[in-house]
Design an enzyme around this catalytic site. Sequence first.
Site, PDB file in Angstrom:
ATOM      1  CB  CYS B  85       0.456  -4.382  -3.008  1.00 29.04           C
ATOM      2  SG  CYS B  85      -0.871  -2.908  -3.641  1.00 29.04           S
ATOM      3  CG  HIS B 196       0.409  -3.168   1.576  1.00 31.13           C
ATOM      4  ND1 HIS B 196       1.835  -2.688   0.621  1.00 31.13           N
ATOM      5  CD2 HIS B 196      -0.217  -2.692   0.953  1.00 31.13           C
ATOM      6  CE1 HIS B 196       1.479  -1.945  -0.477  1.00 31.13           C
ATOM      7  NE2 HIS B 196       0.397  -2.263  -0.171  1.00 31.13           N
ATOM      8  CD  GLU B 198       4.799  -3.962   2.925  1.00 34.85           C
ATOM      9  OE1 GLU B 198       4.064  -4.908   2.540  1.00 34.85           O
ATOM     10  OE2 GLU B 198       3.839  -3.153   1.701  1.00 34.85           O
TER      11      GLU B 198
END
EC number: 6.3.5.3
Lengths: 80, 223
Positions: B85, B196, B198
Amino acid sequence: MKWKVTVIVRLKEGLNDPEGRVIGNALRNLGYAVENLRVPKHFEFELESEEPEEEVEEMCRKLLANPLIHDYEYSIEPVS
Amino acid sequence: MVRFAVVVFPGTNCDFETERAIRKAGAEAERVWYKTSLKDYDGVVLPGGFSYADYLRAGAIAARQEIMDKVREFAREGRPVLGICNGFQILTETGLLPGALRPNRIPRFLCRWVHLRVNDVETPFTSLYEPGEVIRMPIAHAEGNYYVDDPSKVRTVFQYSDGKGNVSEEANPNGSVLNIAAIVNERGNVLGTMPHPERASDRFLGSEDGLRLFRSMVEWARR
Protein backbone atom coordinates in the site's frame (compact mmCIF):
# COMPACT_ATOMS: atom_id res chain seq x y z
CA MET A 1 20.41 36.74 -3.82
CA LYS A 2 16.87 36.02 -2.73
CA TRP A 3 14.03 35.03 -5.06
CA LYS A 4 10.29 34.58 -4.82
CA VAL A 5 9.35 31.36 -6.59
CA THR A 6 5.96 30.13 -7.73
CA VAL A 7 5.62 26.56 -9.01
CA ILE A 8 2.48 25.06 -10.56
CA VAL A 9 2.23 21.28 -10.93
CA ARG A 10 -0.67 19.79 -12.90
CA LEU A 11 -1.66 16.35 -14.10
CA LYS A 12 -0.66 15.83 -17.72
CA GLU A 13 -3.20 16.54 -20.42
CA GLY A 14 -5.34 13.45 -20.99
CA LEU A 15 -4.89 12.08 -17.47
CA ASN A 16 -8.10 12.02 -15.49
CA ASP A 17 -8.19 14.51 -12.58
CA PRO A 18 -10.79 13.01 -10.20
CA GLU A 19 -10.81 15.94 -7.78
CA GLY A 20 -11.27 18.36 -10.67
CA ARG A 21 -14.14 16.30 -12.04
CA VAL A 22 -15.99 16.31 -8.71
CA ILE A 23 -15.55 20.06 -8.23
CA GLY A 24 -16.54 20.70 -11.87
CA ASN A 25 -19.68 18.61 -11.40
CA ALA A 26 -20.55 20.54 -8.23
CA LEU A 27 -20.25 23.85 -10.07
CA ARG A 28 -22.39 22.50 -12.91
CA ASN A 29 -25.00 21.48 -10.35
CA LEU A 30 -25.00 25.10 -9.19
CA GLY A 31 -25.89 26.10 -12.73
CA TYR A 32 -22.52 27.17 -14.16
CA ALA A 33 -21.47 25.89 -17.60
CA VAL A 34 -18.11 24.67 -16.32
CA GLU A 35 -16.09 22.16 -18.35
CA ASN A 36 -12.70 20.48 -17.94
CA LEU A 37 -11.98 21.77 -14.45
CA ARG A 38 -8.49 20.77 -13.25
CA VAL A 39 -6.93 21.19 -9.80
CA PRO A 40 -3.24 22.02 -10.12
CA LYS A 41 -0.97 22.26 -7.08
CA HIS A 42 0.47 25.66 -6.41
CA PHE A 43 3.66 26.18 -4.38
CA GLU A 44 5.13 29.50 -3.22
CA PHE A 45 8.45 29.90 -1.50
CA GLU A 46 11.49 32.10 -1.11
CA LEU A 47 14.85 30.80 -2.24
CA GLU A 48 18.34 32.00 -1.49
CA SER A 49 20.34 31.02 -4.55
CA GLU A 50 22.85 32.12 -7.16
CA GLU A 51 21.31 29.81 -9.79
CA PRO A 52 17.59 29.80 -9.05
CA GLU A 53 16.48 28.45 -12.48
CA GLU A 54 18.66 25.42 -12.15
CA GLU A 55 17.66 24.71 -8.55
CA VAL A 56 13.94 25.15 -9.10
CA GLU A 57 14.02 22.88 -12.15
CA GLU A 58 15.83 20.28 -10.03
CA MET A 59 13.31 20.62 -7.17
CA CYS A 60 10.44 20.02 -9.57
CA ARG A 61 12.07 16.93 -11.02
CA LYS A 62 13.22 15.53 -7.68
CA LEU A 63 10.15 16.06 -5.52
CA LEU A 64 7.44 18.59 -6.38
CA ALA A 65 6.25 16.81 -9.54
CA ASN A 66 6.21 13.20 -10.64
CA PRO A 67 7.36 13.60 -14.25
CA LEU A 68 5.50 10.43 -15.26
CA ILE A 69 2.10 12.01 -14.60
CA HIS A 70 2.71 15.74 -14.08
CA ASP A 71 3.69 18.83 -16.08
CA TYR A 72 5.05 21.84 -14.22
CA GLU A 73 5.84 25.49 -14.77
CA TYR A 74 7.37 28.14 -12.55
CA SER A 75 8.15 31.81 -12.25
CA ILE A 76 11.11 33.32 -10.39
CA GLU A 77 11.25 36.95 -9.33
CA PRO A 78 13.76 38.83 -7.22
CA VAL A 79 12.55 39.66 -3.72
CA SER A 80 12.65 43.41 -3.47
CA MET B 1 16.85 -17.53 11.09
CA VAL B 2 15.95 -15.16 8.28
CA ARG B 3 15.35 -11.60 9.52
CA PHE B 4 13.19 -8.94 7.93
CA ALA B 5 13.18 -5.22 8.69
CA VAL B 6 9.75 -3.55 8.74
CA VAL B 7 10.53 0.11 8.14
CA VAL B 8 8.53 2.66 10.14
CA PHE B 9 8.18 6.27 8.93
CA PRO B 10 6.25 8.98 10.75
CA GLY B 11 2.65 8.07 9.86
CA THR B 12 3.18 4.35 9.18
CA ASN B 13 0.38 2.37 10.84
CA CYS B 14 0.44 -1.22 9.54
CA ASP B 15 3.85 -2.09 11.01
CA PHE B 16 2.66 -4.27 13.90
CA GLU B 17 0.35 -6.39 11.73
CA THR B 18 3.08 -6.80 9.12
CA GLU B 19 5.64 -7.81 11.71
CA ARG B 20 3.19 -10.36 13.09
CA ALA B 21 2.41 -11.81 9.64
CA ILE B 22 6.10 -12.26 8.82
CA ARG B 23 6.67 -14.04 12.15
CA LYS B 24 3.70 -16.27 11.47
CA ALA B 25 5.25 -17.07 8.09
CA GLY B 26 8.34 -18.36 9.89
CA ALA B 27 10.91 -15.55 9.92
CA GLU B 28 12.15 -12.98 12.38
CA ALA B 29 10.76 -9.49 11.91
CA GLU B 30 11.64 -6.22 13.57
CA ARG B 31 10.08 -2.81 13.30
CA VAL B 32 12.85 -0.39 12.38
CA TRP B 33 12.61 3.41 12.70
CA TYR B 34 13.55 5.01 9.36
CA LYS B 35 16.54 6.84 10.89
CA THR B 36 18.31 3.64 11.89
CA SER B 37 20.42 1.16 9.97
CA LEU B 38 19.26 -1.79 7.88
CA LYS B 39 22.32 -3.94 8.24
CA ASP B 40 21.98 -7.54 9.43
CA TYR B 41 18.65 -8.04 7.67
CA ASP B 42 17.87 -10.45 4.83
CA GLY B 43 14.94 -8.50 3.45
CA VAL B 44 12.99 -5.32 3.93
CA VAL B 45 9.27 -4.58 4.05
CA LEU B 46 7.73 -1.11 3.67
CA PRO B 47 4.35 -1.45 5.38
CA GLY B 48 1.12 0.46 4.85
CA GLY B 49 0.03 3.71 6.45
CA PHE B 50 0.29 7.39 5.69
CA SER B 51 3.95 8.35 5.73
CA TYR B 52 4.28 12.11 6.18
CA ALA B 53 0.46 12.25 6.16
CA ASP B 54 0.52 11.60 2.38
CA TYR B 55 1.32 15.30 1.93
CA LEU B 56 2.35 16.31 -1.60
CA ARG B 57 1.69 12.80 -3.03
CA ALA B 58 1.34 9.48 -1.20
CA GLY B 59 4.82 8.09 -0.54
CA ALA B 60 6.66 11.03 -2.13
CA ILE B 61 8.41 12.36 0.96
CA ALA B 62 9.31 8.97 2.45
CA ALA B 63 10.83 8.06 -0.93
CA ARG B 64 13.34 10.90 -0.55
CA GLN B 65 14.65 9.83 2.88
CA GLU B 66 18.16 8.50 3.30
CA ILE B 67 17.01 5.02 4.30
CA MET B 68 15.74 4.50 0.77
CA ASP B 69 19.35 4.46 -0.49
CA LYS B 70 19.81 1.36 1.65
CA VAL B 71 16.58 -0.14 0.32
CA ARG B 72 17.91 0.51 -3.19
CA GLU B 73 21.04 -1.38 -2.22
CA PHE B 74 18.92 -4.34 -1.01
CA ALA B 75 17.14 -4.36 -4.35
CA ARG B 76 20.40 -4.16 -6.30
CA GLU B 77 21.80 -7.09 -4.36
CA GLY B 78 18.74 -9.15 -5.30
CA ARG B 79 17.38 -9.35 -1.76
CA PRO B 80 13.60 -9.27 -1.20
CA VAL B 81 11.90 -5.87 -0.95
CA LEU B 82 8.15 -5.82 -0.34
CA GLY B 83 6.01 -2.65 -0.36
CA ILE B 84 2.43 -2.83 0.85
CA CYS B 85 0.00 0.00 0.00
CA ASN B 86 1.90 3.12 1.16
CA GLY B 87 5.02 0.97 0.71
CA PHE B 88 4.05 0.36 -2.93
CA GLN B 89 3.58 4.11 -3.38
CA ILE B 90 7.04 4.69 -1.90
CA LEU B 91 8.59 2.10 -4.25
CA THR B 92 7.14 3.75 -7.36
CA GLU B 93 8.19 7.19 -6.09
CA THR B 94 11.78 5.97 -5.67
CA GLY B 95 11.74 4.41 -9.13
CA LEU B 96 12.35 0.89 -7.78
CA LEU B 97 9.07 -0.07 -9.45
CA PRO B 98 7.71 1.45 -12.67
CA GLY B 99 4.60 3.63 -12.83
CA ALA B 100 2.73 5.85 -10.38
CA LEU B 101 -0.26 5.59 -8.05
CA ARG B 102 -2.81 8.33 -8.72
CA PRO B 103 -5.89 9.29 -6.68
CA ASN B 104 -8.70 6.74 -7.08
CA ARG B 105 -10.97 7.20 -10.10
CA ILE B 106 -13.77 8.18 -7.72
CA PRO B 107 -11.83 10.42 -5.37
CA ARG B 108 -12.53 8.87 -2.01
CA PHE B 109 -10.87 6.48 0.40
CA LEU B 110 -11.71 2.85 -0.32
CA CYS B 111 -11.65 0.28 2.46
CA ARG B 112 -13.10 -3.08 1.53
CA TRP B 113 -12.40 -6.66 0.52
CA VAL B 114 -11.56 -7.39 -3.10
CA HIS B 115 -11.00 -10.48 -5.21
CA LEU B 116 -7.66 -10.82 -6.95
CA ARG B 117 -6.57 -13.02 -9.79
CA VAL B 118 -3.04 -14.38 -9.32
CA ASN B 119 -1.26 -13.73 -12.60
CA ASP B 120 2.35 -14.60 -12.02
CA VAL B 121 3.48 -17.40 -9.69
CA GLU B 122 7.06 -17.33 -10.94
CA THR B 123 8.05 -14.71 -8.38
CA PRO B 124 9.65 -15.23 -4.94
CA PHE B 125 6.52 -13.69 -3.42
CA THR B 126 3.89 -15.83 -5.14
CA SER B 127 5.46 -19.28 -5.52
CA LEU B 128 2.92 -20.82 -3.11
CA TYR B 129 -0.11 -19.69 -5.17
CA GLU B 130 -1.70 -21.52 -8.10
CA PRO B 131 -1.63 -19.80 -11.49
CA GLY B 132 -5.01 -18.13 -12.13
CA GLU B 133 -6.13 -18.68 -8.54
CA VAL B 134 -8.67 -16.20 -7.12
CA ILE B 135 -7.83 -14.89 -3.65
CA ARG B 136 -9.32 -12.36 -1.22
CA MET B 137 -7.55 -9.45 0.47
CA PRO B 138 -8.65 -6.03 1.70
CA ILE B 139 -7.72 -2.70 0.12
CA ALA B 140 -7.55 0.57 2.08
CA HIS B 141 -6.35 3.49 0.01
CA ALA B 142 -7.16 6.85 -1.56
CA GLU B 143 -4.32 6.75 -4.10
CA GLY B 144 -4.27 3.26 -5.58
CA ASN B 145 -5.05 4.03 -9.21
CA TYR B 146 -2.02 2.50 -10.92
CA TYR B 147 -0.72 4.17 -14.04
CA VAL B 148 2.13 3.29 -16.35
CA ASP B 149 2.88 4.40 -19.91
CA ASP B 150 3.26 0.90 -21.30
CA PRO B 151 1.51 -1.75 -19.15
CA SER B 152 2.70 -4.55 -21.44
CA LYS B 153 6.21 -4.06 -20.07
CA VAL B 154 5.15 -4.54 -16.43
CA ARG B 155 5.11 -7.88 -14.59
CA THR B 156 1.62 -7.92 -13.10
CA VAL B 157 1.25 -10.20 -10.10
CA PHE B 158 -2.35 -9.56 -8.98
CA GLN B 159 -5.27 -8.11 -10.92
CA TYR B 160 -8.60 -6.97 -9.46
CA SER B 161 -11.22 -9.49 -10.55
CA ASP B 162 -14.63 -10.81 -9.63
CA GLY B 163 -15.04 -13.95 -7.52
CA LYS B 164 -14.65 -16.14 -10.60
CA GLY B 165 -11.41 -14.53 -11.71
CA ASN B 166 -12.90 -12.39 -14.50
CA VAL B 167 -10.84 -9.22 -14.84
CA SER B 168 -13.59 -6.74 -15.69
CA GLU B 169 -14.18 -3.01 -15.48
CA GLU B 170 -16.82 -3.61 -12.77
CA ALA B 171 -14.24 -5.42 -10.64
CA ASN B 172 -11.81 -2.49 -10.83
CA PRO B 173 -12.22 -0.51 -7.59
CA ASN B 174 -9.92 2.43 -8.30
CA GLY B 175 -9.36 2.81 -12.05
CA SER B 176 -5.93 1.12 -12.30
CA VAL B 177 -4.76 0.38 -15.84
CA LEU B 178 -5.55 -3.25 -16.73
CA ASN B 179 -6.96 -3.72 -13.18
CA ILE B 180 -3.39 -3.92 -11.87
CA ALA B 181 -3.27 -4.45 -8.08
CA ALA B 182 0.31 -5.66 -7.58
CA ILE B 183 3.48 -5.74 -9.67
CA VAL B 184 6.99 -7.05 -9.38
CA ASN B 185 10.18 -5.69 -10.94
CA GLU B 186 11.80 -7.44 -13.88
CA ARG B 187 14.25 -9.30 -11.69
CA GLY B 188 11.44 -10.46 -9.39
CA ASN B 189 12.84 -9.34 -6.02
CA VAL B 190 10.85 -6.10 -5.52
CA LEU B 191 7.09 -6.40 -5.14
CA GLY B 192 4.49 -3.66 -4.66
CA THR B 193 0.90 -4.46 -3.72
CA MET B 194 -2.04 -2.15 -3.01
CA PRO B 195 -4.12 -4.90 -1.29
CA HIS B 196 -2.95 -5.69 2.24
CA PRO B 197 -1.70 -9.30 2.63
CA GLU B 198 -1.07 -8.75 6.37
CA ARG B 199 -4.78 -8.03 6.85
CA ALA B 200 -5.53 -11.41 5.30
CA SER B 201 -3.10 -13.48 7.32
CA ASP B 202 -5.37 -15.10 9.87
CA ARG B 203 -8.69 -16.88 9.75
CA PHE B 204 -10.13 -14.53 12.35
CA LEU B 205 -9.45 -11.62 9.99
CA GLY B 206 -11.62 -13.22 7.31
CA SER B 207 -8.95 -14.71 5.05
CA GLU B 208 -5.55 -16.35 5.16
CA ASP B 209 -4.83 -15.76 1.48
CA GLY B 210 -2.24 -13.07 2.19
CA LEU B 211 -0.16 -15.29 4.47
CA ARG B 212 1.09 -17.35 1.51
CA LEU B 213 2.72 -14.21 0.09
CA PHE B 214 4.81 -13.88 3.27
CA ARG B 215 5.45 -17.64 3.36
CA SER B 216 6.67 -17.61 -0.27
CA MET B 217 8.94 -14.64 0.50
CA VAL B 218 10.35 -16.21 3.68
CA GLU B 219 10.93 -19.57 2.02
CA TRP B 220 12.83 -17.87 -0.79
CA ALA B 221 14.90 -15.70 1.54
CA ARG B 222 15.94 -18.80 3.45
CA ARG B 223 17.60 -20.32 0.41
